[in-house]
Design an enzyme around this catalytic site. Structure first.
Site, PDB file in Angstrom:
ATOM      1  N   CYS A   2       3.170 -17.110  -7.143  1.00 22.65           N
ATOM      2  CA  CYS A   2       4.384 -17.902  -7.057  1.00 22.65           C
ATOM      3  C   CYS A   2       4.968 -17.969  -8.460  1.00 22.65           C
ATOM      4  CB  CYS A   2       4.064 -19.315  -6.603  1.00 22.65           C
ATOM      5  SG  CYS A   2       3.217 -19.369  -5.016  1.00 22.65           S
ATOM      6  N   ARG A  27       8.266 -12.868  -7.974  1.00 19.54           N
ATOM      7  CA  ARG A  27       6.915 -13.367  -7.737  1.00 19.54           C
ATOM      8  C   ARG A  27       6.752 -13.932  -6.325  1.00 19.54           C
ATOM      9  NH1 ARG A  27       4.316 -14.051 -12.640  1.00 19.54           N
ATOM     10  NH2 ARG A  27       2.861 -15.537 -11.757  1.00 19.54           N
ATOM     11  N   TRP A  74       5.258 -17.777  -2.826  1.00 19.23           N
ATOM     12  CA  TRP A  74       4.757 -16.631  -2.085  1.00 19.23           C
ATOM     13  C   TRP A  74       3.542 -17.173  -1.360  1.00 19.23           C
ATOM     14  CZ3 TRP A  74       6.321 -11.728  -1.220  1.00 19.23           C
ATOM     15  CH2 TRP A  74       5.394 -10.798  -0.752  1.00 19.23           C
ATOM     16  N   ASN A 100       0.865 -22.400  -9.239  1.00 19.23           N
ATOM     17  CA  ASN A 100       0.725 -20.970  -8.963  1.00 19.23           C
ATOM     18  C   ASN A 100      -0.763 -20.663  -9.018  1.00 19.23           C
ATOM     19  OD1 ASN A 100       1.026 -18.156  -8.859  1.00 19.23           O
ATOM     20  ND2 ASN A 100       1.143 -18.020 -11.081  1.00 19.23           N
ATOM     21  N   GLY A 101      -1.314 -20.122  -7.949  1.00 19.64           N
ATOM     22  CA  GLY A 101      -2.750 -19.820  -7.930  1.00 19.64           C
ATOM     23  C   GLY A 101      -3.352 -20.180  -6.593  1.00 19.64           C
ATOM     24  N   GLU A 480      -5.042   9.782  -0.994  1.00 18.93           N
ATOM     25  CA  GLU A 480      -4.103   8.831  -1.591  1.00 18.93           C
ATOM     26  C   GLU A 480      -3.579   9.375  -2.934  1.00 18.93           C
ATOM     27  OE1 GLU A 480      -2.340   6.535  -0.721  1.00 18.93           O
ATOM     28  OE2 GLU A 480      -1.795   5.417  -2.506  1.00 18.93           O
ATOM     29  N   LYS A 484       0.403   9.871  -3.731  1.00 19.93           N
ATOM     30  CA  LYS A 484       1.080   9.242  -4.886  1.00 19.93           C
ATOM     31  C   LYS A 484       1.839  10.292  -5.673  1.00 19.93           C
ATOM     32  CE  LYS A 484       1.291   5.903  -4.331  1.00 19.93           C
ATOM     33  NZ  LYS A 484       0.742   5.264  -3.203  1.00 19.93           N
ATOM     34  N   GLU A 487       4.958  11.716  -3.697  1.00 18.95           N
ATOM     35  CA  GLU A 487       6.069  10.805  -3.411  1.00 18.95           C
ATOM     36  C   GLU A 487       6.876  10.429  -4.648  1.00 18.95           C
ATOM     37  OE1 GLU A 487       4.980   7.137  -1.393  1.00 18.95           O
ATOM     38  OE2 GLU A 487       3.255   6.835  -2.675  1.00 18.95           O
ATOM     39  N   HIS A 503     -12.229  27.378   3.805  1.00 20.56           N
ATOM     40  CA  HIS A 503     -11.572  27.627   5.091  1.00 20.56           C
ATOM     41  C   HIS A 503     -10.059  27.691   4.950  1.00 20.56           C
ATOM     42  CE1 HIS A 503     -15.461  27.208   6.969  1.00 20.56           C
ATOM     43  NE2 HIS A 503     -15.633  26.088   6.281  1.00 20.56           N
ATOM     44  N   LYS A 602      10.669   1.149   1.003  1.00 21.89           N
ATOM     45  CA  LYS A 602       9.464   0.317   0.878  1.00 21.89           C
ATOM     46  C   LYS A 602       8.954  -0.124   2.247  1.00 21.89           C
ATOM     47  CE  LYS A 602       6.550  -1.859  -1.766  1.00 21.89           C
ATOM     48  NZ  LYS A 602       5.521  -0.939  -2.286  1.00 21.89           N
TER      49      LYS A 602
HETATM   50  C1  G6P Z   1       6.352   3.398   3.466  1.00 21.15           C
HETATM   51  C2  G6P Z   1       6.048   3.011   2.030  1.00 21.15           C
HETATM   52  C3  G6P Z   1       4.558   3.254   1.727  1.00 21.15           C
HETATM   53  C4  G6P Z   1       3.692   2.523   2.729  1.00 21.15           C
HETATM   54  C5  G6P Z   1       4.075   2.868   4.175  1.00 21.15           C
HETATM   55  C6  G6P Z   1       3.419   1.939   5.149  1.00 21.15           C
HETATM   56  O1  G6P Z   1       6.207   4.756   3.618  1.00 21.15           O
HETATM   57  O2  G6P Z   1       6.838   3.754   1.144  1.00 21.15           O
HETATM   58  O3  G6P Z   1       4.237   2.823   0.420  1.00 21.15           O
HETATM   59  O4  G6P Z   1       2.350   2.857   2.509  1.00 21.15           O
HETATM   60  O5  G6P Z   1       5.479   2.712   4.364  1.00 21.15           O
HETATM   61  O6  G6P Z   1       3.937   0.669   4.971  1.00 21.15           O
HETATM   62  P1  G6P Z   1       3.183  -0.656   5.253  1.00 21.15           P
HETATM   63  O7  G6P Z   1       4.131  -1.734   4.770  1.00 21.15           O
HETATM   64  O8  G6P Z   1       2.983  -0.731   6.729  1.00 21.15           O
HETATM   65  O9  G6P Z   1       1.905  -0.654   4.519  1.00 21.15           O
END
Ligand code: G6P
Length: 607
Positions: A2, A27, A74, A100-101, A480, A484, A487, A503, A602
């Site tokens: 927060c 935040r 938050w 906050n915490g 992953e 990264k 993307e 293979h 996002k």
């Molecule tokens: C989008 C975002 C990713 C995320 C994915 C799943 O592709 O760019 O960063 O991993 O959605 O989203 P979620 O909110 O369900 O984790």
């Protein structure tokens, strides 16, 4: 996470607090509120929603007071609502606090306070602090806050006002940021200096246990014993843009550096008397013991967190676990019975496919647990139980700190299932939990020196394609890592279980082709070394993520990124961090916008 602010001085507080809260909205922004000393009493105004909502409401109040505190929330404990919004007040309404915490022992304190006649107006962990200060108050707010915080277990940044001490704000902290500053027009406090940057560039970053008393005339500082101290003043010359990013050039880097805190917050309060406790899941040990199949459903990075969880759930709880992308799961006919547990993982909590899969699974009779970063999100609302990842608002599109929060949360879930199934003894669970907690420090160590990562990234920046390989846990990590990289840098990257090299993927390798390998010490270390040798023999440029002290690996790799030694089960947490930094460094070197990569969003709220 927060945001908290406070101001006392010659100016009206209302506008200063709103401005500060707006800067802190990164935040969290599910509700906001202020408490302003107004004509001898405290005026508390809270609204659900963003700071703008509160700002519009305050226009009608037009408060004249020159001392007040504010908060943008938050949610962690208690859903986003006006009642749960800060500031929280004492029974008499004469003391207001923002926090906050996370107060880990709040339930026990609340029971105790209620037994002594206090009544509570919210579901938050925070409100106990207002009542504790009320009980301790004897004419000295600083002393009362010290008495109250002595009872707290957990993390807190606190700002407190009392109508009997006009013009005074007491602030203190433990494991939660508090910055204090003195400007020409008064004294300021905030969770982040960004909130006061227009008023002052000379700030004091309060240390754990320290307290400050802010008045219109100045600021006094005290140590844990209540003795006055001389603070260390830091001068910052960041511009607003840099300040928002905590001094980092982009949000992605800022968020990568927040990960040790995310691990700590996710684990806080989870081991109670030696046993795993995830009460929010609302399932008895007996019900958990009946679970005979687990599906993890998710998209994108969250799906990769699921791949890691599969390894842990099957190893520790001995329950078959399948991981599926939600868009596939929802369109087939998976085998679901009343003893199937579906775990839906979603940072945003609103991904359309994941939500549809949850609904489908529930119709078919499965119990659904959500793991999400957003309190009150659709995934949280539509699941039978939910674990929050405590990553707090993530701004960069490429997920980093949420991913680590998901992995830590899923690890807790795996331990919980193992506890219920008897797959691990109490002593084993305690040991694993403590090693899991240690990863926060190990990640800190990785973040301290990134030279080898930057060097490897520069060597790869002009490539057109890259291959990530690993085995076991390393395979899940490499998926992953590849995501990264592609993307944010637009460099084509693929991940493969290293055993599959022969293979197909090995045909890709020619002179200088980057192969990024997860080659940490694990039960399959020798096998991955063989894969490196095969790749090297064909001209690959090898970047190995390896365990500290492994000098041998240098024979097989062009670039070695060392990470601290951890149990293989926790290697996803440590090994993922250099891969995040690697992807970012490649993207920066290629001139890409790392926070907002092209074509991506996002939250994906449509199919
Ligand atoms: C989008 C975002 C990713 C995320 C994915 C799943 O592709 O760019 O960063 O991993 O959605 O989203 P979620 O909110 O369900 O984790």
């Amino acid at each position: 996470m927060c945001g908290i602010v406070g101001y006392t001085g010659a100016e009206r507080a209302q506008g200063i607090l709103i401005e500060g809260l707006t800067r802190l909205e990164y935040r969290g922004y599910d509700s906001a509120g202020v408490a302003i000393q107004e004509g001898g009493a405290l005026e508390v105004v809270c609204r659900k929603g963003k700071v703008g909502e509160l700002s519009r409401t305050l226009e009608d109040f037009d408060l004249k007071g020159t001392c007040g505190i504010g908060h943008t929330r938050w949610a962690t404990h208690g859903k986003p609502s006006e009642a749960n919004a800060h500031p929280h007040t004492s029974c008499a309404g004469d003391i207001a606090i923002v926090h906050n915490g996370i107060i880990e022992n709040f339930a026990e304190l609340r029971d105790e306070l209620m037994a002594r006649g206090h009544s509570f107006a919210s579901d938050t962990d925070t409100e106990v602090v207002a009542h504790l200060v009320e009980e301790a108050y004897d004419g000295d707010l600083r002393a009362a806050v010290a008495d109250a915080t002595a009872r707290l277990v957990g993390a807190y940044g606190l700002a407190v006002v009392c109508d009997r001490e006009p013009g005074t704000i007491i602030v203190t902290r433990k494991d939660s940021p508090i910055v204090v500053g003195r400007g020409a027009e008064g004294s300021y406090v905030a969770s982040d200096m960004i909130a006061m940057i227009d008023a002052t560039r000379d700030v004091v970053v309060l240390a754990d246990g320290q307290t400050a008393r802010l008045t219109a005339e100045g600021i006094e500082y005290f140590d844990e014993a209540g003795e006055p101290i001389e603070p260390t003043v830091t001068h910052v010359d960041w511009d607003i843009d840099m300040a928002e990013k905590g001094g980092h050039p982009d949000f992605m880097l800022k968020e990568i550096y927040e990960q040790p805190r995310v691990i700590r917050d996710t684990l806080a309060g989870r081991l109670v008397s030696g046993a795993l406790a995830i009460d929010e899941l609302d399932m008895t040990p007996e019900e958990l013991d009946l679970v005979d199949r687990v599906y993890v459903i998710a998209c994108g990075t969250s799906y990769h967190a699921g791949l890691i969880a599969k390894n842990l759930i099957e190893a520790w709880a001995r329950i078959p676990c399948e991981v599926e992308v939600a868009s596939e799961f929802r369109y087939r006919n998976p085998i679901i019975t009343p003893t199937t547990l579906v775990v839906a993982v979603s940072q945003s909590g609103e991904t359309a496919d994941t939500l549809a899969a949850i609904r489908d699974a529930r119709v078919k009779g499965a119990k659904v647990f959500g793991i999400t970063n957003v309190v009150g999100s659709p995934v949280a609302r539509e699941s039978d139980g939910v674990i929050y990842t405590k990553a707090n608002k993530e701004i960069a599109v490429a997920s980093t700190k949420s991913f680590l929060g998901q992995v830590a949360s899923l690890t807790l879930l795996a331990l919980l299932l193992a506890q219920a199934k008897g797959g691990l003894t109490t002593a084993q669970i305690r040991l694993l939990f403590s090693e899991l907690a240690d990863t926060a420090e190990q990640v800190e160590a990785i973040l301290e020196d990134t030279a080898a990562i930057d060097e490897a990234a520069l060597a790869c920046k002009d490539a057109t394609s890259a291959l990530f390989i690993g085995r076991g846990m390393g395979a899940a990590i490499s998926y992953e890592g590849a995501l990264k990289l592609k993307e944010i840098s637009y460099l084509h990257a693929e991940a493969y279980a290293a055993g599959e090299m022969k293979h197909g993927p090995i045909a890709l390798i020619d002179e200088g082709f980057p192969v990024i390998a997860i080659a940490t010490k694990s039960p399959v270390y020798d096998k991955i070394v063989s894969n490196l040798q095969e790749s090297k023999a064909r001209g690959a440029m090898i970047v190995a993520v390896a365990t500290e002290g492994d000098e041998d690996i240098r024979k097989h790799a062009d670039h070695v990124i060392y990470i601290p030694k951890v149990r293989d089960a926790f290697s996803a947490i440590t090994a993922s961090v250099p891969l995040q930094l690697f992807a970012r460094a490649v993207a920066v070197a290629r001139g890409c916008d790392v926070d907002q990569p092209r074509n991506l969003a996002k939250s994906v709220t449509v199919e």
